[in-house]
Design a protein around this motif. Structure first.
Motif, PDB file in Angstrom:
ATOM      1  N   ALA A  10      -2.413 -16.870  52.235  1.00  0.00           N
ATOM      2  CA  ALA A  10      -2.370 -17.377  50.859  1.00  0.00           C
ATOM      3  C   ALA A  10      -2.592 -16.240  49.860  1.00  0.00           C
ATOM      4  CB  ALA A  10      -3.420 -18.470  50.671  1.00  0.00           C
ATOM      5  N   LEU A  11      -3.502 -15.337  50.200  1.00  0.00           N
ATOM      6  CA  LEU A  11      -3.759 -14.196  49.312  1.00  0.00           C
ATOM      7  C   LEU A  11      -2.571 -13.235  49.283  1.00  0.00           C
ATOM      8  CD1 LEU A  11      -7.495 -13.659  50.254  1.00  0.00           C
ATOM      9  CD2 LEU A  11      -6.636 -14.255  47.975  1.00  0.00           C
ATOM     10  N   LEU A  12      -1.906 -13.074  50.423  1.00  0.00           N
ATOM     11  CA  LEU A  12      -0.704 -12.238  50.448  1.00  0.00           C
ATOM     12  C   LEU A  12       0.375 -12.852  49.558  1.00  0.00           C
ATOM     13  CD1 LEU A  12      -0.327 -11.181  54.206  1.00  0.00           C
ATOM     14  CD2 LEU A  12      -1.272  -9.863  52.307  1.00  0.00           C
ATOM     15  N   ALA A  52     -10.162  -7.411  53.305  1.00  0.00           N
ATOM     16  CA  ALA A  52     -10.738  -7.905  52.052  1.00  0.00           C
ATOM     17  C   ALA A  52     -10.703  -6.821  50.988  1.00  0.00           C
ATOM     18  CB  ALA A  52     -12.164  -8.393  52.287  1.00  0.00           C
ATOM     19  N   GLU A  53     -11.070  -5.615  51.383  1.00  0.00           N
ATOM     20  CA  GLU A  53     -11.061  -4.494  50.439  1.00  0.00           C
ATOM     21  C   GLU A  53      -9.644  -4.231  49.946  1.00  0.00           C
ATOM     22  OE1 GLU A  53     -11.597   0.194  50.961  1.00  0.00           O
ATOM     23  OE2 GLU A  53     -13.383  -0.952  51.506  1.00  0.00           O
ATOM     24  N   SER A  54      -8.677  -4.273  50.843  1.00  0.00           N
ATOM     25  CA  SER A  54      -7.287  -4.015  50.473  1.00  0.00           C
ATOM     26  C   SER A  54      -6.741  -5.081  49.532  1.00  0.00           C
ATOM     27  CB  SER A  54      -6.404  -3.948  51.723  1.00  0.00           C
ATOM     28  OG  SER A  54      -6.802  -2.876  52.527  1.00  0.00           O
ATOM     29  N   LEU A  55      -7.207  -6.311  49.699  1.00  0.00           N
ATOM     30  CA  LEU A  55      -6.766  -7.407  48.836  1.00  0.00           C
ATOM     31  C   LEU A  55      -7.660  -7.569  47.610  1.00  0.00           C
ATOM     32  CD1 LEU A  55      -5.852  -9.979  51.623  1.00  0.00           C
ATOM     33  CD2 LEU A  55      -4.261  -8.787  50.094  1.00  0.00           C
ATOM     34  N   ASN A  56      -8.671  -6.708  47.522  1.00  0.00           N
ATOM     35  CA  ASN A  56      -9.600  -6.721  46.392  1.00  0.00           C
ATOM     36  C   ASN A  56     -10.301  -8.079  46.233  1.00  0.00           C
ATOM     37  OD1 ASN A  56     -10.896  -5.362  44.335  1.00  0.00           O
ATOM     38  ND2 ASN A  56      -9.439  -6.032  42.787  1.00  0.00           N
ATOM     39  N   VAL A  57     -10.785  -8.602  47.367  1.00  0.00           N
ATOM     40  CA  VAL A  57     -11.527  -9.863  47.362  1.00  0.00           C
ATOM     41  C   VAL A  57     -12.798  -9.700  48.182  1.00  0.00           C
ATOM     42  CG1 VAL A  57      -9.454 -11.305  47.109  1.00  0.00           C
ATOM     43  CG2 VAL A  57     -10.304 -10.791  49.395  1.00  0.00           C
ATOM     44  N   PHE A  62     -12.207 -15.308  52.756  1.00  0.00           N
ATOM     45  CA  PHE A  62     -11.439 -15.607  53.960  1.00  0.00           C
ATOM     46  C   PHE A  62     -11.944 -16.868  54.651  1.00  0.00           C
ATOM     47  CE2 PHE A  62     -10.421 -10.817  54.687  1.00  0.00           C
ATOM     48  CZ  PHE A  62      -9.507 -10.850  53.656  1.00  0.00           C
ATOM     49  N   PHE A  63     -13.187 -17.232  54.396  1.00  0.00           N
ATOM     50  CA  PHE A  63     -13.802 -18.385  55.055  1.00  0.00           C
ATOM     51  C   PHE A  63     -13.841 -19.609  54.159  1.00  0.00           C
ATOM     52  CE2 PHE A  63     -15.369 -14.459  56.813  1.00  0.00           C
ATOM     53  CZ  PHE A  63     -15.253 -14.666  58.174  1.00  0.00           C
ATOM     54  N   ASP A  64     -13.287 -19.500  52.969  1.00  0.00           N
ATOM     55  CA  ASP A  64     -13.328 -20.561  51.969  1.00  0.00           C
ATOM     56  C   ASP A  64     -12.295 -21.637  52.304  1.00  0.00           C
ATOM     57  OD1 ASP A  64     -13.470 -22.148  49.727  1.00  0.00           O
ATOM     58  OD2 ASP A  64     -13.169 -20.519  48.293  1.00  0.00           O
ATOM     59  N   THR A  65     -12.752 -22.864  52.400  1.00  0.00           N
ATOM     60  CA  THR A  65     -11.835 -23.970  52.710  1.00  0.00           C
ATOM     61  C   THR A  65     -11.136 -24.497  51.471  1.00  0.00           C
ATOM     62  OG1 THR A  65     -13.622 -25.572  52.507  1.00  0.00           O
ATOM     63  CG2 THR A  65     -13.146 -24.736  54.723  1.00  0.00           C
ATOM     64  N   ASN A  66     -11.410 -23.931  50.295  1.00  0.00           N
ATOM     65  CA  ASN A  66     -10.823 -24.426  49.052  1.00  0.00           C
ATOM     66  C   ASN A  66      -9.738 -23.536  48.473  1.00  0.00           C
ATOM     67  OD1 ASN A  66     -12.574 -26.687  48.913  1.00  0.00           O
ATOM     68  ND2 ASN A  66     -14.196 -25.326  48.247  1.00  0.00           N
ATOM     69  N   ILE A  67      -9.397 -22.456  49.132  1.00  0.00           N
ATOM     70  CA  ILE A  67      -8.381 -21.553  48.577  1.00  0.00           C
ATOM     71  C   ILE A  67      -7.014 -22.224  48.550  1.00  0.00           C
ATOM     72  CG2 ILE A  67      -7.039 -19.464  49.035  1.00  0.00           C
ATOM     73  CD1 ILE A  67      -9.545 -18.043  49.721  1.00  0.00           C
TER      74      ILE A  67
END
Length: 142
Positions: A10-12, A52-57, A62-67
């Motif tokens: 989703a972040l990608l 996470a660092e590469s995606l700046n988050v 990554f563990f969030d069920t609400n994304i």
């Protein structure tokens, strides 16, 4: 599919990145990233931090069920929480380990700040020394 992978995908998508571009960002081959996403290879904590660092988050995203909000994604998340196909057991994610890493990084930052302050002091001393030498050379030339 695992909640972590769903959130990374989703972040990608949000960042309009392909798996190949993401692989390059984290210094992995596209095949390695494909293997992570397909469940053929397991993710380790270091790789998760790098992602996470590469995606700046924050890694906790990554563990969030609400994304994700689609019903298909929510169904996949529920399945991964039941333990089917988990790449990493999110229920056992060690928050303490995360906190220790965070503390270690904060200490390192403080140490680097002290080093920087010391270097600035040394530079000022060198600048004064150069200024004195320039004055001496100026006096000798007269």
């Amino acid at each position: 599919m695992d909640i972590i992978i769903l959130n990374i995908k989703a972040l990608l998508k949000k960042n309009k990145l392909t798996q190949a571009e993401f692989a390059e960002m984290i210094d992995k081959t596209p095949q390695t990233v494909f293997n992570y996403f397909s469940g053929r290879s397991k993710l380790d904590v270091d790789t998760l931090y790098l992602m996470a660092e590469s995606l700046n988050v924050d890694i906790r995203e990554f563990f969030d069920t609400n994304i994700n909000s689609s019903s298909q994604t929510k169904h996949s998340i529920k399945q991964s929480q039941k333990g089917t196909g988990n790449i990493i057991n999110t229920g056992n994610f060690n928050q303490d380990k995360y906190n220790k890493v965070e503390i270690k990084l904060k200490r390192e930052v403080e140490s680097l700040k002290k080093d920087l302050k010391q270097l600035k002091t040394e530079v000022k001393g060198l600048e004064k020394e150069v200024e004195l030498k320039d004055r001496i050379i100026g006096l000798l030339e007269k």
